[in-house]
Design a protein around this motif. Sequence first.
Motif, short mmCIF file in Angstrom:
data_model
loop_
_atom_site.label_atom_id
_atom_site.label_comp_id
_atom_site.label_asym_id
_atom_site.label_seq_id
_atom_site.Cartn_x
_atom_site.Cartn_y
_atom_site.Cartn_z
N LYS A 20 -3.29 4.42 6.69
CA LYS A 20 -1.86 4.15 6.50
C LYS A 20 -1.49 2.82 7.14
N ASP A 21 -0.71 2.04 6.44
CA ASP A 21 -0.18 0.78 6.95
C ASP A 21 1.18 1.07 7.55
N MET A 27 -2.55 -0.48 11.61
CA MET A 27 -3.03 0.54 10.68
C MET A 27 -3.40 1.80 11.47
N VAL A 28 -3.31 2.94 10.80
CA VAL A 28 -3.70 4.21 11.38
C VAL A 28 -4.65 4.89 10.40
N VAL A 29 -5.71 5.47 10.92
CA VAL A 29 -6.65 6.22 10.10
C VAL A 29 -6.62 7.67 10.57
N GLU A 30 -6.48 8.60 9.63
CA GLU A 30 -6.44 10.03 9.95
C GLU A 30 -7.49 10.76 9.12
N PHE A 31 -8.15 11.73 9.75
CA PHE A 31 -9.13 12.55 9.05
C PHE A 31 -9.28 13.88 9.77
N TRP A 55 -6.25 4.76 16.14
CA TRP A 55 -5.35 3.62 16.17
C TRP A 55 -6.09 2.32 16.39
N ASN A 56 -7.25 2.36 17.00
CA ASN A 56 -7.98 1.16 17.36
C ASN A 56 -8.52 0.48 16.11
N GLU A 57 -8.20 -0.80 15.92
CA GLU A 57 -8.59 -1.52 14.70
C GLU A 57 -10.10 -1.58 14.52
N GLN A 62 -14.98 0.72 11.37
CA GLN A 62 -16.21 1.50 11.37
C GLN A 62 -16.08 2.74 10.49
N ILE A 63 -14.95 3.41 10.58
CA ILE A 63 -14.75 4.64 9.82
C ILE A 63 -14.64 4.36 8.32
N LEU A 64 -13.94 3.29 7.95
CA LEU A 64 -13.69 3.01 6.54
C LEU A 64 -14.81 2.23 5.86
N SER A 65 -15.80 1.78 6.62
CA SER A 65 -16.89 1.00 6.00
C SER A 65 -17.97 1.90 5.44
#
Length: 65
Positions: A20-21, A27-31, A55-57, A62-65
């Motif tokens: 999410k932007d 950016m925030v990544v949730e899973f 929250w850490n960029e 790493q998660i999205l790659s």
Amino acid sequence: MSNLSKIDVGGNLTRDPDQKDLGDGRMVVEFTVANSQWDRRKKEEYTVWYRVTVWNEHLQRQILS
């Protein structure tokens, strides 16, 4: 300063991470991670679900790659 804890969770990713932007450059990544555990008293397996927010960029990359 807020209190933060570090934990290591092993398990299965239940779906693709959701990015999410926030509109301010962050950016925030949730899973969600599912982990099966064994209850010795009941002699049965059960599932524990962990909702994770990153929250850490650097970790987001790493998660999205």
